[in-house]
Scaffold this motif. Structure first.
Motif, short mmCIF file in Angstrom:
data_model
loop_
_atom_site.label_atom_id
_atom_site.label_comp_id
_atom_site.label_asym_id
_atom_site.label_seq_id
_atom_site.Cartn_x
_atom_site.Cartn_y
_atom_site.Cartn_z
N PHE A 327 0.82 -1.21 0.00
CA PHE A 327 0.00 0.00 0.00
C PHE A 327 0.86 1.26 0.00
CE2 PHE A 327 -2.99 -3.03 1.96
CZ PHE A 327 -4.14 -2.76 1.23
N GLU A 328 0.29 2.34 -0.54
CA GLU A 328 0.84 3.68 -0.41
C GLU A 328 -0.25 4.59 0.14
OE1 GLU A 328 3.84 4.77 -0.71
OE2 GLU A 328 4.70 2.89 -1.44
N VAL A 329 0.17 5.57 0.93
CA VAL A 329 -0.78 6.52 1.50
C VAL A 329 -1.15 7.55 0.44
CG1 VAL A 329 -1.22 8.09 3.44
CG2 VAL A 329 0.42 6.21 3.71
N ARG A 330 -2.43 7.85 0.32
CA ARG A 330 -2.88 8.79 -0.70
C ARG A 330 -3.40 10.10 -0.11
NH1 ARG A 330 0.37 7.42 -4.06
NH2 ARG A 330 -0.02 5.56 -5.30
N ASN A 331 -3.96 10.07 1.09
CA ASN A 331 -4.32 11.34 1.73
C ASN A 331 -4.58 11.10 3.21
OD1 ASN A 331 -7.07 10.21 0.85
ND2 ASN A 331 -7.64 11.86 2.25
N CYS A 332 -4.55 12.19 3.97
CA CYS A 332 -4.76 12.10 5.41
C CYS A 332 -5.46 13.37 5.89
CB CYS A 332 -3.42 11.95 6.13
SG CYS A 332 -3.54 11.99 7.93
N ASP A 333 -6.48 13.19 6.73
CA ASP A 333 -7.18 14.31 7.35
C ASP A 333 -7.25 14.03 8.84
OD1 ASP A 333 -8.71 16.71 7.48
OD2 ASP A 333 -10.53 15.50 7.62
N VAL A 334 -6.78 14.96 9.67
CA VAL A 334 -6.72 14.72 11.11
C VAL A 334 -7.28 15.93 11.85
CG1 VAL A 334 -4.33 15.53 11.28
CG2 VAL A 334 -5.25 14.02 13.05
N THR A 335 -8.01 15.68 12.93
CA THR A 335 -8.60 16.74 13.75
C THR A 335 -8.14 16.58 15.19
OG1 THR A 335 -10.57 16.84 12.33
CG2 THR A 335 -10.74 17.81 14.54
N LEU A 336 -7.58 17.65 15.75
CA LEU A 336 -7.22 17.69 17.17
C LEU A 336 -8.37 18.31 17.95
CD1 LEU A 336 -4.98 17.49 19.43
CD2 LEU A 336 -4.50 19.91 18.90
N ILE A 337 -8.73 17.70 19.08
CA ILE A 337 -9.80 18.23 19.95
C ILE A 337 -9.14 18.68 21.25
CG2 ILE A 337 -11.99 17.75 21.08
CD1 ILE A 337 -11.66 15.19 18.84
N ALA A 338 -9.07 19.99 21.46
CA ALA A 338 -8.39 20.54 22.65
C ALA A 338 -8.88 21.96 22.88
CB ALA A 338 -6.88 20.54 22.45
N GLU A 339 -9.04 22.32 24.15
CA GLU A 339 -9.47 23.68 24.48
C GLU A 339 -8.35 24.69 24.26
OE1 GLU A 339 -12.80 24.43 25.49
OE2 GLU A 339 -12.88 22.40 24.65
N ARG A 340 -7.16 24.34 24.63
CA ARG A 340 -6.00 25.21 24.52
C ARG A 340 -4.80 24.33 24.20
NH1 ARG A 340 -4.62 26.61 29.46
NH2 ARG A 340 -3.22 28.24 28.76
N PRO A 341 -3.73 24.87 23.62
CA PRO A 341 -3.55 26.26 23.16
C PRO A 341 -4.08 26.43 21.73
CG PRO A 341 -1.53 25.04 22.84
CD PRO A 341 -2.49 24.08 23.48
N VAL A 389 -8.52 10.25 9.51
CA VAL A 389 -9.01 9.42 8.42
C VAL A 389 -7.94 9.41 7.34
CG1 VAL A 389 -10.79 9.09 6.67
CG2 VAL A 389 -11.42 9.97 8.92
N VAL A 390 -7.59 8.22 6.86
CA VAL A 390 -6.59 8.10 5.79
C VAL A 390 -7.14 7.24 4.67
CG1 VAL A 390 -4.64 8.35 7.40
CG2 VAL A 390 -5.46 6.06 6.75
N GLN A 391 -6.63 7.47 3.48
CA GLN A 391 -6.90 6.56 2.36
C GLN A 391 -5.59 5.98 1.88
OE1 GLN A 391 -7.87 7.92 -1.75
NE2 GLN A 391 -9.78 6.78 -1.46
N ILE A 392 -5.57 4.68 1.68
CA ILE A 392 -4.38 4.02 1.14
C ILE A 392 -4.81 3.21 -0.08
CG2 ILE A 392 -3.20 3.93 3.37
CD1 ILE A 392 -3.93 0.99 3.57
N GLU A 393 -3.86 2.87 -0.92
CA GLU A 393 -4.20 2.07 -2.09
C GLU A 393 -3.01 1.24 -2.55
OE1 GLU A 393 -5.44 5.10 -4.85
OE2 GLU A 393 -3.49 5.16 -5.81
#
Length: 397
Positions: A327-341, A389-393
């Motif tokens: 597989f190879e990585v094709r895209n990545c979307d990541v969200t951090l949940i934090a009040e600060r900083p 969330v990542v997509q690989i192919e």
């Protein structure tokens, strides 16, 4: 005597538009440039291939080609940093090439991924036997041509004897160097190498197969159809998606590491490793997409070998295991949940660092941060979490 291919692929692709340079746009799961280079590397007539790439992207392009291009024989492949103009890139590649003035050089567009082996062989043969300075792959003009004045059609132009110049364009290395030097002295911008030589000195070789160039997004469907038909690729690419989640408590006395970056904050995340929730979520997503378990399987907290581990190193290992499975990585979307900083000042550095770890174009890595609106432990600032969330192919077979 050496025969070398030079690929000017450093252009900005202004006519193509979008955030991704056209030579790196994926078709059937692989960048256009990878398709073009694979054609050249497979040609028995060529002993080396030199690619001029955008400034600052030599290492990235070399790694992309290592992943994406299948090499069926022993041939030298070099990358060099190109320039603003086409002639600057051709000159840079010539300097990097191991050629003598009498050696033949084939200049081929990095955005032409469909070159037929028979056409490449014929233009090389014609250059060597032409008695002139070289040969160019050309295509007869088949459309009716008109002159236009004031927005209205005027005269019909006789198209007999009219050809479109394509690539490869083949010349002696010494002749091409001299012609480029002359263009520089005369302040000429070169869009077609054959125009550097006197009329009648270059042989025209009629193309026998389609050889389209990716210039605008409207060219993509036709090029994809050609490659799909040639490679029987209707089911060639297998794509999977993975989701990852990680959460850690905050406590004093620990550095805060997020996305591989040290973040200025009075609290840090507690964990067996450096507790980088961003990279851990991405790693879990990759392992899930490839069907390889989770972080705890590969880096168990009971194993002191991973105590205080750098999560960037852990993610490199995960990417390696994903690649071992094809597989190879094709895209990545990541969200951090934090009040600060506030994470806005760190966003670009995180995206760049993670993109390099995953082997992605920067435009295919996205980092976001949001709060928990004061709700629950995360909202009270007791910890941080991240989702990815990542997509690989991989190519079947």
């Amino acid at each position: 005597m050496t025969t070398c291919a030079i690929v000017p692929a450093a252009g900005g692709g202004r006519r193509f538009g979008g955030d991704t340079l056209k030579q790196f746009v994926p078709i059937l799961g692989r960048p256009v440039l990878a398709w073009a280079i694979e054609r050249l590397l497979a040609a028995p007539e060529l002993e080396q291939v030199v690619i001029a790439v955008p400034p600052g992207r030599v290492a990235e392009t070399r790694e992309m080609l290592r992943r994406e291009v299948r090499v069926s024989r022993d041939v030298d492949l070099f990358t060099a940093e190109g320039g603003r103009r086409r002639q600057d890139s051709v000159r840079a590649a010539l300097v990097a090439a191991e050629v003598a003035p009498s050696d033949w050089v084939a200049v081929h567009d990095g955005a032409r991924p469909c070159l037929a082996p028979a056409d490449l062989a014929e233009v090389l043969r014609s250059a060597a036997g032409s008695g002139g300075v070289g040969a160019v792959l050309c295509r007869p003009v088949s459309d009716t041509l008109k002159t236009v004045e004031g927005g209205r059609l005027r005269e019909t132009v006789d198209r007999s004897g009219l050809f479109r110049a394509e690539t490869p364009q083949v010349f002696r290395a010494g002749d091409l160097c001299e012609a480029l030097d002359r263009a520089e002295r005369e302040d000429l911008e070169v869009r077609d190498e054959s125009s550097l030589f006197a009329p009648g000195s270059v042989t025209a070789v009629a193309a026998s197969h389609p050889n389209p160039k990716l210039t605008s997004a409207s060219d993509l469907p036709a090029i994809e159809a050609l490659l799909r038909r040639e490679h029987g690729a209707s089911n060639e690419v297998e794509r999977t998606v993975g989701h990852g989640y990680d959460v850690h408590r905050l406590r004093p006395g620990r550095p805060l590491i997020l996305g591989g970056q040290r973040i200025s904050h009075e609290l840090g995340l507690d964990g067996h490793s450096d507790a980088d929730v961003v990279l851990h979520a991405i790693g879990d997503a990759l392992l899930g997409a490839a069907g390889l378990g989770d972080l705890g399987v590969h880096f168990p907290p009971s194993d002191d070998a991973w105590r205080g581990a750098d999560s960037s190193d852990l993610l490199r290992r995960i990417v390696g295991r994903v690649r071992e499975n094809g597989f190879e990585v094709r895209n990545c979307d990541v969200t951090l949940i934090a009040e600060r900083p506030r994470m806005a000042p760190y966003r670009a550095a995180i995206e760049d660092h993670v993109a390099r770890l995953l082997g992605l174009d920067a435009g295919r890595m996205n980092f976001k941060a949001t709060t928990h609106e004061g709700l629950g432990p995360l909202g009270r600032g007791e910890g941080m979490a991240a989702e990815a969330v990542v997509q690989i192919e991989r190519r079947r077979g």
